[in-house]
Enzyme design. Structure first.
Site, PDB file in Angstrom:
ATOM      1  N   ASP A  42       0.837  -1.206   0.000  1.00 34.31           N
ATOM      2  CA  ASP A  42       0.000   0.000   0.000  1.00 34.31           C
ATOM      3  C   ASP A  42       0.876   1.262   0.000  1.00 34.31           C
ATOM      4  O   ASP A  42       0.371   2.384  -0.016  1.00 34.31           O
ATOM      5  CB  ASP A  42      -1.035   0.008   1.125  1.00 34.31           C
ATOM      6  CG  ASP A  42      -0.417  -0.044   2.514  1.00 34.31           C
ATOM      7  OD1 ASP A  42       0.822  -0.123   2.620  1.00 34.31           O
ATOM      8  OD2 ASP A  42      -1.188  -0.015   3.497  1.00 34.31           O
ATOM      9  N   SER A  43       2.199   1.059  -0.026  1.00 36.24           N
ATOM     10  CA  SER A  43       3.117   2.184  -0.258  1.00 36.24           C
ATOM     11  C   SER A  43       2.822   2.837  -1.607  1.00 36.24           C
ATOM     12  O   SER A  43       3.268   3.945  -1.871  1.00 36.24           O
ATOM     13  CB  SER A  43       4.575   1.699  -0.215  1.00 36.24           C
ATOM     14  OG  SER A  43       4.758   0.587  -1.073  1.00 36.24           O
ATOM     15  N   LYS A 110      -1.157  -9.371   3.260  1.00 37.74           N
ATOM     16  CA  LYS A 110      -0.351  -8.901   4.399  1.00 37.74           C
ATOM     17  C   LYS A 110      -1.183  -7.919   5.232  1.00 37.74           C
ATOM     18  O   LYS A 110      -1.852  -7.043   4.663  1.00 37.74           O
ATOM     19  CB  LYS A 110       0.936  -8.216   3.895  1.00 37.74           C
ATOM     20  CG  LYS A 110       1.767  -7.609   5.034  1.00 37.74           C
ATOM     21  CD  LYS A 110       3.198  -7.311   4.625  1.00 37.74           C
ATOM     22  CE  LYS A 110       3.402  -6.039   3.844  1.00 37.74           C
ATOM     23  NZ  LYS A 110       3.031  -4.795   4.553  1.00 37.74           N
ATOM     24  N   GLU A 112      -1.121  -5.398   8.852  1.00 37.37           N
ATOM     25  CA  GLU A 112      -0.255  -4.722   9.832  1.00 37.37           C
ATOM     26  C   GLU A 112      -0.808  -4.895  11.240  1.00 37.37           C
ATOM     27  O   GLU A 112      -1.971  -4.556  11.500  1.00 37.37           O
ATOM     28  CB  GLU A 112      -0.178  -3.216   9.518  1.00 37.37           C
ATOM     29  CG  GLU A 112       0.587  -2.916   8.250  1.00 37.37           C
ATOM     30  CD  GLU A 112       0.716  -1.416   7.987  1.00 37.37           C
ATOM     31  OE1 GLU A 112       0.428  -0.602   8.886  1.00 37.37           O
ATOM     32  OE2 GLU A 112       1.106  -1.072   6.852  1.00 37.37           O
ATOM     33  N   GLU A 177       9.486  -3.702  10.252  1.00 35.86           N
ATOM     34  CA  GLU A 177       9.797  -2.380   9.695  1.00 35.86           C
ATOM     35  C   GLU A 177      10.427  -1.482  10.757  1.00 35.86           C
ATOM     36  O   GLU A 177       9.857  -1.264  11.832  1.00 35.86           O
ATOM     37  CB  GLU A 177       8.529  -1.732   9.115  1.00 35.86           C
ATOM     38  CG  GLU A 177       8.830  -0.374   8.487  1.00 35.86           C
ATOM     39  CD  GLU A 177       7.788   0.085   7.477  1.00 35.86           C
ATOM     40  OE1 GLU A 177       6.873  -0.683   7.135  1.00 35.86           O
ATOM     41  OE2 GLU A 177       7.908   1.229   7.008  1.00 35.86           O
TER      42      GLU A 177
END
Ligand code: KIV
Length: 258
Positions: A42-43, A110, A112, A177
């Site tokens: 989603d970057s 994925k 978070e 991260e």
């Protein structure tokens, strides 16, 4: 379990895992030659749409880009980020994950988070959705400045416990991260599934970067970003040459005309 996922898990303690982002077919084709995991991150919100937060990325954005990436991805495992507010409840998470997998034909999703999304991950795995975890700095949760994680004893302990929790819930790998070096090392040595680091030292089992960043396409000054090539120079050279040849009427010559 998907054979590509099995292969990735087996790499732990043997050889490094390569993970790179792609948001479209042409990039995916090149990434696929070298990566074990192609991540539709989603970057893309900041890289392609100039959003100041990944929170603005929608499920529709992710699905459209992932469909394009699918066309260029053959050998690597294709993982798609579930965007913000698409996995708030178990039912919402399952419905949206199934939609992403069905429409994009990706291999995994994925999510978070750790303790906060424990029940959601458990429910997805129970329903046979392959899940990759993401701990440490969580861009979907950040308001304001991005800060590294795991420096204090408390924080280090929390990420370690969350990593063990995610492993026990059945995720096949965890992105770490901006996790402080000794914390990343401890976590990597404490779990059997691979850790994929981004700004989290070379002790992780693999590394991920935003492909646009490593190619020098983004003007980013993030500490962990190394520009491995300056692709802007090559792009400029090509575009400049095109302009010159159009102006000088060299292009399109007979060879390039009908
Ligand atoms: O969104 C993304 O691209 C990511 C990676 C940078 C880990 O989550």
């Amino acid at each position: 379990m998907n054979s590509k996922i099995k292969k990735i898990i087996k790499k732990k303690n043997k050889s490094k895992i390569i993970c790179l982002t792609a948001y479209s077919k042409n990039f995916a084709k090149e990434v696929d030659k070298y990566a074990d995991i192609t991540l539709v991150g989603d970057s893309l919100g900041s890289v392609l749409y100039n959003y100041n937060t990944t929170r603005k990325v929608t499920l529709k954005n992710m699905i459209e880009h992932a469909k394009s990436v699918r066309m260029g991805t053959k050998k690597s495992l294709m993982v798609v980020d579930m965007p913000y507010r698409t996995y708030r409840t178990k039912k919402e998470a399952l419905k949206n994950s199934i939609r992403v997998i069905r429409e994009t034909k990706c291999d995994a999703v994925k999510l978070e988070g750790g303790f906060k999304i424990k029940e959601i991950i458990k429910y997805l795995v129970k329903n046979k959705i392959p899940v990759m975890g993401h701990l440490g700095l969580l861009p979907q949760s950040v308001r304001g400045k991005f800060k590294s994680k795991g420096k204090s004893k408390n924080e280090k302990n929390k990420i370690l416990r969350e990593s063990k929790l995610l492993e026990s819930l059945g995720v096949f790998a965890i992105v770490l991260e901006c996790v402080e070096t000794s914390a990343a090392k401890l976590i990597t040595n404490s779990i059997k599934i691979p850790t994929i680091g981004i700004g989290s030292s070379l002790y992780c089992d693999g590394q991920v970067l935003v492909t646009d960043d490593l190619l020098g396409l983004n003007d980013t000054k993030i500490r962990f970003v190394k520009k491995f090539v300056n692709i802007k120079q090559i792009i400029n050279k090509g575009i400049k040459k095109f302009k010159q040849e159009v102006i000088s009427k060299k292009y399109p010559s007979k060879k390039y005309s009908y």
